[in-house]
Design an enzyme around this catalytic site. Sequence first.
Site, PDB file in Angstrom:
ATOM      1  N   ARG A  87      -2.174   9.164  -4.246  1.00 37.38           N
ATOM      2  CA  ARG A  87      -3.460   8.096  -3.870  1.00 37.38           C
ATOM      3  C   ARG A  87      -3.278   8.288  -2.105  1.00 37.38           C
ATOM      4  O   ARG A  87      -2.185   8.413  -1.573  1.00 37.38           O
ATOM      5  CB  ARG A  87      -2.929   6.865  -3.955  1.00 37.38           C
ATOM      6  N   VAL A  88      -4.481   8.460  -1.497  1.00 37.72           N
ATOM      7  CA  VAL A  88      -4.557   8.582  -0.162  1.00 37.72           C
ATOM      8  C   VAL A  88      -5.558   7.472   0.400  1.00 37.72           C
ATOM      9  O   VAL A  88      -6.639   7.310  -0.147  1.00 37.72           O
ATOM     10  CB  VAL A  88      -5.287  10.100   0.227  1.00 37.72           C
ATOM     11  N   GLY A  89      -5.112   6.904   1.396  1.00 40.23           N
ATOM     12  CA  GLY A  89      -5.739   5.675   2.007  1.00 40.23           C
ATOM     13  C   GLY A  89      -6.939   6.038   2.997  1.00 40.23           C
ATOM     14  O   GLY A  89      -7.188   7.298   3.069  1.00 40.23           O
ATOM     15  N   ASP A  90      -7.171   5.162   4.043  1.00 37.54           N
ATOM     16  CA  ASP A  90      -8.353   5.489   5.126  1.00 37.54           C
ATOM     17  C   ASP A  90      -7.659   6.229   6.314  1.00 37.54           C
ATOM     18  O   ASP A  90      -8.359   6.828   6.905  1.00 37.54           O
ATOM     19  CB  ASP A  90      -8.734   4.196   5.379  1.00 37.54           C
TER      20      ASP A  90
ATOM     21  N   THR B 238       0.162   0.037   8.412  1.00 40.06           N
ATOM     22  CA  THR B 238      -0.286   1.095   8.930  1.00 40.06           C
ATOM     23  C   THR B 238       0.088   1.087  10.365  1.00 40.06           C
ATOM     24  O   THR B 238       0.323  -0.109  10.816  1.00 40.06           O
ATOM     25  CB  THR B 238      -1.744   1.241   8.836  1.00 40.06           C
TER      26      THR B 238
ATOM     27  N   GLY C 134      -6.748   0.435   1.990  1.00 39.26           N
ATOM     28  CA  GLY C 134      -7.449   1.536   2.489  1.00 39.26           C
ATOM     29  C   GLY C 134      -8.776   1.806   1.635  1.00 39.26           C
ATOM     30  O   GLY C 134      -9.865   2.368   2.285  1.00 39.26           O
TER      31      GLY C 134
ATOM     32  N   THR D  45      -6.121  -0.932  10.204  1.00 46.29           N
ATOM     33  CA  THR D  45      -5.048  -1.167   9.253  1.00 46.29           C
ATOM     34  C   THR D  45      -5.444  -2.311   8.243  1.00 46.29           C
ATOM     35  O   THR D  45      -6.232  -3.020   8.398  1.00 46.29           O
ATOM     36  CB  THR D  45      -3.863  -1.753  10.028  1.00 46.29           C
ATOM     37  N   GLY D  46      -5.318  -1.996   6.780  1.00 46.68           N
ATOM     38  CA  GLY D  46      -5.677  -2.765   5.882  1.00 46.68           C
ATOM     39  C   GLY D  46      -5.783  -1.921   4.458  1.00 46.68           C
ATOM     40  O   GLY D  46      -5.176  -0.820   4.461  1.00 46.68           O
TER      41      GLY D  46
END
Length: 336
Positions: free
Chosen positions: A223-226, A195, A249, A246-247
């Site tokens: 798929r959607v992350g954080d 990220t 999500g 960052t990580g």
Amino acid sequence: MSPTSQPVAVIALHGGAGTLTRRAITPAQQSLYRETLTQILQAGQALLAQGASALDAVTEAVRLLEECPLFNAGKGAVYTSEARHELDACVMRGSDLASGAVAGVRCLRNPVLAARAVLASGSPVLLIGEGAERFALARGCEAVAPDWFGTAERLAQLHSVQASAGQAPALDHDAQNLLAALPTSPLDERSKFGTVGAVALDAQGHLAAATSTGGVTNKLPGRVGDSPLVGAGTYANDRTVAVSCTGMGEAFIRALAAHDVSALMDYAGLSLADAAHRVVMDKLPPLGGRGGLIAVDRHGRVALPFNTEGMYRGWARVGAAPRVAIYADEEDGTQP
Ligand code: GLY
């Protein structure tokens, strides 16, 4: 800072967290990452020195990170399981909690500028897919062909991850060569949580945060992350702090990680250092939340904790030399 004095403007940024390949890469390869981070910090620092807003500084820093193929955002973004790109970004302004985000966009050169256009509209806050693309293009954002984001290295990473997951990779010649070669980046790109993000405090005392990502290699389409979710991967509030995460999500979403740093400061009175440490070291690991965050509070204090072996990171105060770091045993920039 005394209660009456102006804060010294500061910007911090990250380029992802993950495991190390330190012994295997050359000093020149390491220098490339450090110099790139330094140059982008200097660009943000120069804007802040000229009196630009924190929102403008973090937007430009993330746009520059998106333009750089070393990092997983914009050019150089990772591939989905179908070998395509779906990009997410968010910006947030601390003075009024104004926010803008896009998710799952495929043809916008700089997703952070699309997110900024959403913020400027006032409402909605989050747009996805083709609707987000149409909205951004109508407001002057640049379109690129979907294959513009790809690099041979990222395609090789997809094939490597699919092979280790038991999926049959159809390795092309370039990918075979890349997988056989020594690592070329300080953090192992196959396991890095990529990220990019920036947080800043400006000379007027306002905070802002921005985050952008290609997500995770081999992710499911859709798929959607954080990163594009306000409060999960990105948050800014002038009362407290600006945060970019960052990580992995999914864990950061479940922990509402970015907002949790702010809430611990606001409701429990924790310092920035203690709040950021609590979220990254105590709250995220039981959820599988490997990664880190960058944060700057309303006094200009910086925290950059991570629970992985390394995180590409840096910070720069106006009037002082930028500092960058990758590994855990380097200066972390956190002030008590
Ligand atoms: N933290 C980026 C993602 O999980 O998509």
